[in-house]
Motif scaffolding. Structure first.
Motif, mmCIF file in Angstrom:
data_model
loop_
_atom_site.group_PDB
_atom_site.id
_atom_site.type_symbol
_atom_site.label_atom_id
_atom_site.label_comp_id
_atom_site.label_asym_id
_atom_site.label_seq_id
_atom_site.Cartn_x
_atom_site.Cartn_y
_atom_site.Cartn_z
ATOM 1 N N PHE A 292 0.825 -1.207 0.000
ATOM 2 C CA PHE A 292 0.000 0.000 0.000
ATOM 3 C C PHE A 292 0.864 1.263 0.000
ATOM 4 N N THR A 293 1.957 1.223 0.738
ATOM 5 C CA THR A 293 2.872 2.366 0.758
ATOM 6 C C THR A 293 3.453 2.604 -0.627
ATOM 7 N N ALA A 294 3.778 1.521 -1.348
ATOM 8 C CA ALA A 294 4.307 1.645 -2.703
ATOM 9 C C ALA A 294 3.268 2.244 -3.649
ATOM 10 N N VAL A 295 1.991 1.863 -3.476
ATOM 11 C CA VAL A 295 0.931 2.445 -4.295
ATOM 12 C C VAL A 295 0.818 3.936 -4.019
ATOM 13 N N ALA A 296 0.824 4.310 -2.743
ATOM 14 C CA ALA A 296 0.731 5.730 -2.387
ATOM 15 C C ALA A 296 1.892 6.516 -2.971
ATOM 16 N N ALA A 297 3.096 5.935 -2.932
ATOM 17 C CA ALA A 297 4.270 6.622 -3.485
ATOM 18 C C ALA A 297 4.144 6.778 -4.998
ATOM 19 N N GLY A 298 3.623 5.754 -5.668
ATOM 20 C CA GLY A 298 3.481 5.820 -7.116
ATOM 21 C C GLY A 298 2.442 6.822 -7.571
ATOM 22 N N LEU A 299 1.444 7.088 -6.734
ATOM 23 C CA LEU A 299 0.387 8.028 -7.090
ATOM 24 C C LEU A 299 0.664 9.451 -6.620
ATOM 25 N N LYS A 300 1.702 9.615 -5.860
ATOM 26 C CA LYS A 300 1.983 10.919 -5.257
ATOM 27 C C LYS A 300 2.175 11.986 -6.333
ATOM 28 N N GLY A 301 1.440 13.058 -6.188
ATOM 29 C CA GLY A 301 1.570 14.186 -7.097
ATOM 30 C C GLY A 301 0.779 14.071 -8.377
ATOM 31 N N LEU A 302 0.085 12.949 -8.598
ATOM 32 C CA LEU A 302 -0.673 12.769 -9.834
ATOM 33 C C LEU A 302 -2.063 13.380 -9.708
ATOM 34 N N LYS A 303 -2.538 13.950 -10.805
ATOM 35 C CA LYS A 303 -3.886 14.489 -10.854
ATOM 36 C C LYS A 303 -4.876 13.380 -11.220
ATOM 37 N N GLY A 304 -6.152 13.623 -10.973
ATOM 38 C CA GLY A 304 -7.164 12.615 -11.238
ATOM 39 C C GLY A 304 -7.205 12.190 -12.687
ATOM 40 N N GLU A 305 -7.047 13.161 -13.614
ATOM 41 C CA GLU A 305 -7.117 12.814 -15.033
ATOM 42 C C GLU A 305 -5.906 12.020 -15.510
ATOM 43 N N GLU A 306 -4.883 11.906 -14.660
ATOM 44 C CA GLU A 306 -3.699 11.122 -15.015
ATOM 45 C C GLU A 306 -3.788 9.672 -14.514
ATOM 46 N N ILE A 307 -4.912 9.343 -13.881
ATOM 47 C CA ILE A 307 -5.120 7.999 -13.335
ATOM 48 C C ILE A 307 -6.276 7.341 -14.091
ATOM 49 N N ALA A 308 -6.134 6.060 -14.407
ATOM 50 C CA ALA A 308 -7.186 5.338 -15.120
ATOM 51 C C ALA A 308 -7.257 3.911 -14.592
ATOM 52 N N GLY A 309 -8.339 3.240 -14.921
ATOM 53 C CA GLY A 309 -8.525 1.865 -14.473
ATOM 54 C C GLY A 309 -9.161 1.007 -15.547
ATOM 55 N N ILE A 310 -8.810 -0.263 -15.547
ATOM 56 C CA ILE A 310 -9.397 -1.235 -16.470
ATOM 57 C C ILE A 310 -9.938 -2.401 -15.652
ATOM 58 N N VAL A 311 -11.184 -2.758 -15.921
ATOM 59 C CA VAL A 311 -11.855 -3.844 -15.211
ATOM 60 C C VAL A 311 -11.744 -5.120 -16.031
ATOM 61 N N GLY A 312 -11.446 -6.226 -15.377
ATOM 62 C CA GLY A 312 -11.330 -7.513 -16.045
ATOM 63 C C GLY A 312 -12.665 -8.185 -16.285
ATOM 64 N N ASP A 313 -12.601 -9.466 -16.657
ATOM 65 C CA ASP A 313 -13.791 -10.187 -17.116
ATOM 66 C C ASP A 313 -14.498 -10.986 -16.030
ATOM 67 N N LEU A 314 -13.860 -11.208 -14.879
ATOM 68 C CA LEU A 314 -14.404 -12.148 -13.896
ATOM 69 C C LEU A 314 -14.858 -11.482 -12.607
ATOM 70 N N ASN A 315 -14.936 -10.171 -12.567
ATOM 71 C CA ASN A 315 -15.204 -9.460 -11.321
ATOM 72 C C ASN A 315 -16.685 -9.413 -10.970
ATOM 73 N N ALA A 316 -16.951 -9.376 -9.664
ATOM 74 C CA ALA A 316 -18.307 -9.208 -9.165
ATOM 75 C C ALA A 316 -18.665 -7.728 -9.128
ATOM 76 N N VAL A 317 -19.953 -7.442 -9.072
ATOM 77 C CA VAL A 317 -20.426 -6.054 -9.045
ATOM 78 C C VAL A 317 -19.850 -5.316 -7.835
ATOM 79 N N GLU A 318 -19.798 -5.979 -6.684
ATOM 80 C CA GLU A 318 -19.290 -5.324 -5.473
ATOM 81 C C GLU A 318 -17.855 -4.842 -5.663
ATOM 82 N N ASP A 319 -17.025 -5.666 -6.299
ATOM 83 C CA ASP A 319 -15.635 -5.291 -6.537
ATOM 84 C C ASP A 319 -15.552 -4.073 -7.452
ATOM 85 N N MET A 320 -16.376 -4.062 -8.486
ATOM 86 C CA MET A 320 -16.313 -2.974 -9.466
ATOM 87 C C MET A 320 -16.838 -1.667 -8.892
ATOM 88 N N VAL A 321 -17.819 -1.739 -8.013
ATOM 89 C CA VAL A 321 -18.311 -0.519 -7.378
ATOM 90 C C VAL A 321 -17.233 0.083 -6.479
#
Length: 668
Positions: A292-321
């Motif tokens: 988690f610390t590594a994730v926080a360090a990697g996102l440090k200083g980034l704006k929202g429009e510089e972050i994106a996500g891709i959802v896979g094929d096997l996920n449940a609705v709860e995970d995607m929400v």
């Protein structure tokens, strides 16, 4: 409708019903081996004998049509003696394999011999022996046990549409075998295991693994395709040992595709069971706090429009929400679920659902397939299409690559331009049809402009009528319909998202079917060490579909819930709990601490996802402007057995691929 009397009870049954069905309507239990509700009548086993007044001998109730005025007796001494005689003959050559037979504990022959047999044998001769037959890596044969009910033969011919199982010889010399003793190539071949009333056909991967009473049985939903098949997960301890179908006439009837049934050994292979962090170009094991610390360090200083996500094929609705909420908290709305690159209107649900419904497609009388091979993409949908054509008389047409779909279909060509210049006979057939349908595949929808052309063709062919919507998309991902209902799509699809050089950080929620290039800070949350981890900077181990409760939406928009069967391995956790814990470290704590709270949050914004049944939709499709489109169409995939991380980790699926290659080489 005929009225008849069964054991003194008068019953009325529909025209065409059999005496066996009338007896069951009256509450009488009729034993049977060859009779099955979804197969043609064979009348082989004679176990269903009943006494009918004015008949000189007992009659086979499965093959006797119910008629007005019949008087049937099912519990007389004559019936009892007749059934005992039939059972005695069935057991004459049956081996005493019960202690070592995988059918033990759920064997029709065991149960019925106990209830209807004599309890002793008068046969002292040598028993018949039959050599084993090879039917591929999925079906184990012990044909000495076979009682010649021919359920497997009828299923292969009538339901699967692959006439590769049959009988040779006559009388005592009769044997059930596959064609030239080659592997059965149907994608639904495993259903003969459930159909076999004895231990002649059993599951080869499950052989000698467990007895039925040793397994914990958990109701769940299959995620190997977008059908949403109802399944029962059989587990012992932390291991899933088998998956069997659960009856649901609206979805999968009582069948199950082979990948859904046999790929479960992949749940225990190549699993991610601890977090990993990339340090100086190499992945190293880490604790959750370090990850988690590594994730926080990697996102440090980034704006929202510089972050994106891709959802896979096997996920449940709860995970995607939870995934959607976390990225929204970080300022990003750029989440894409169509990782295969398909392009279509993601607005109103009727734009992207299989609107006819899985059961409804059986009543279609004119069908146009566009760039899809349902036999590979949705095997149980193909079973229903075969029923519509072979039993309902529907006319079927195909635009796209030539494919063997197990039913007659007119090949129009492999050019998208045909959508705007359909042959006159096709237009005439659809004009005369009461329930026309057009079916689009995800492979075809990778072609820009094809969706609009298909919508225009649908309008021309009149597939949307009062009480009928025949515009259908064949999804290949179990998570896709739920993700689209949540609005997880961006303009231009996954290619536009990945091609955006402004994207500095990328979250992959079980996304393994995308080509993510190095150079972005990438966080992968998933179950297997598959394609998605190649360039990941942080890997967070998640629970597979059998290891968490979840909500899934199938291709027709049906909301269904799965229960948790086993615990995830090692340090792996349920996806939404990972995202909830990560949100606290990132200073954007999500407002739910347990599954109930998360589901209340879902119910607040998407109430149709909080209840079983179909998601909300409109009944019509607005007109669209379609530009000319041309070129060859592509299918979603050509390899049925290796389409997701679980299947690719499965040794059984690998064996199926090898077996299929051998069959193809032999055919050439």
């Amino acid at each position: 409708m005929p009225k008849l009397t069964v054991d003194g009870i008068e019953v009325e049954v529909p025209n065409g019903a059999t005496v066996l069905q009338a007896c069951e309507a009256a509450g009488a239990e009729i034993p049977r081996f060859c009779y099955h509700e979804r197969l043609s009548i064979a009348g082989n086993c004679r176990m269903c004998l009943v006494e009918m007044e004015k008949s000189p001998k007992p009659v086979a109730s499965c093959a006797m049509p119910a008629a007005d005025g019949q008087v049937i007796h099912t519990r007389t001494e004559k019936v009892k003696k007749a059934r005992e005689g039939v059972m005695e003959f069935l057991l004459i050559n049956h081996p005493l394999d019960c202690p070592i037979c995988d059918q033990g504990g759920e064997c029709d022959l065991q149960d019925q011999s106990l209830t209807y047999g004599k309890g002793a044998s008068r046969y002292d001769e040598n028993k018949r022996a039959v050599t084993e037959k090879y039917m591929g890596p999925l079906i184990k044969t012990v044909m000495t046990r076979c009682i010649h009910c021919t359920r497997c033969v009828r299923f292969a011919e009538e339901v699967a549409g692959v006439e590769e199982i049959g009988a040779i010889g006559r009388g005592e010399s009769m044997q059930i075998t596959s064609y030239l003793e080659k592997a059965v190539t149907s994608e639904v071949s495993g259903n003969v295991i459930d159909l076999c009333p004895v231990g002649a056909l059993t599951s080869k991967p499950y052989a000698f693994q467990a007895r039925p009473w040793e397994l914990k049985k958990t109701d769940s939903i299959d995620v190997m395709d977008a059908i949403g098949s109802n399944i029962v997960v059989g587990s012992r301890g932390a291991a899933v040992l088998r998956v069997t179908p659960r009856l649901n006439d609206d979805v999968n009837e009582e069948w199950l595709a082979d990948k859904s049934r046999f790929a479960v050994d992949g749940l225990s292979e190549r699993r991610l069971d601890t977090p990993w962090v990339r340090v100086n170009g190499k992945l190293q094991k880490a604790t959750w706090a370090e990850a988690f610390t590594a994730v926080a360090a990697g996102l440090k200083g980034l704006k929202g429009e510089e972050i994106a996500g891709i959802v896979g094929d096997l996920n449940a609705v709860e995970d995607m929400v939870a995934f959607r909420d976390l990225l929204a908290a970080l300022g990003s709305t750029r989440v894409e679920s169509r990782q295969d690159g398909a392009l279509f209107d993601t607005g109103e649900a009727a734009n992207w659902l299989f609107n006819t419904g899985l059961a409804g497609i059986e009543t279609a009388d004119a069908i146009l397939l566009v760039g899809t091979n349902p036999r590979l993409e949705a095997a149980l949908l193909n079973v229903r299409l075969r029923k519509a054509v072979k039993k309902g008389g529907a006319k079927a047409y195909n635009i796209g690559p030539v494919a063997d779909l197990s039913f007659p279909i007119a090949q129009l060509g492999d050019d998208a331009a045909l959508l705007t210049a359909l042959p006159a006979d096709v237009v005439a057939a659809f004009a005369a049809a009461q329930r026309p349908a057009i079916i689009l595949g995800m492979g075809a929808l990778k072609t820009p402009g094809l969706y609009a052309a298909a919508r225009a063709a649908a309008a021309q062919l009149g597939v949307v009528k009062e009480g009928w919507n025949g515009f259908n998309l064949v999804h290949t991902a179990a998570a896709r319909a739920g993700a689209l209902r949540l609005g997880l799509a961006v303009d231009g699809g996954v290619n536009a998202l990945l091609g955006d050089t402004g994207t500095k950080a990328l979250f992959l929620l079980g996304a393994d079917e995308v080509n993510v290039m190095a150079g972005r800070f990438t966080v992968y949350i998933g179950t297997h060490g598959d394609h998605g981890v190649r360039h990941a900077d942080v890997i967070l181990p998640a629970a597979a579909y059998t290891e968490k409760p979840g909500t899934y939406v199938n291709m027709e928009g049906r909301v269904q819930r799965a229960l948790k069967a086993t615990q995830p391995p090692g340090d792996a956790r349920e996806d939404w709990t990972i995202l909830r814990a990560l949100s606290s470290v990132l200073g954007q704590k999500l407002p739910y601490d347990d599954l109930s709270a998360l589901r209340r949050r879902i119910a607040a914004d998407w109430p149709d996802l909080a209840r079983d049944g179909l998601v909300a939709r409109v009944g019509t499709l607005p007109a669209v402007n379609a530009a000319p489109v041309q070129g060859a169409l592509h299918l979603a995939y050509s390899n049925y057995h290796l389409t997701n991380p679980v299947a690719r980790a499965s040794a059984t699926m690998a064996a199926c691929v090898s077996s299929l290659i051998v069959v193809q080489e032999a055919a050439e």
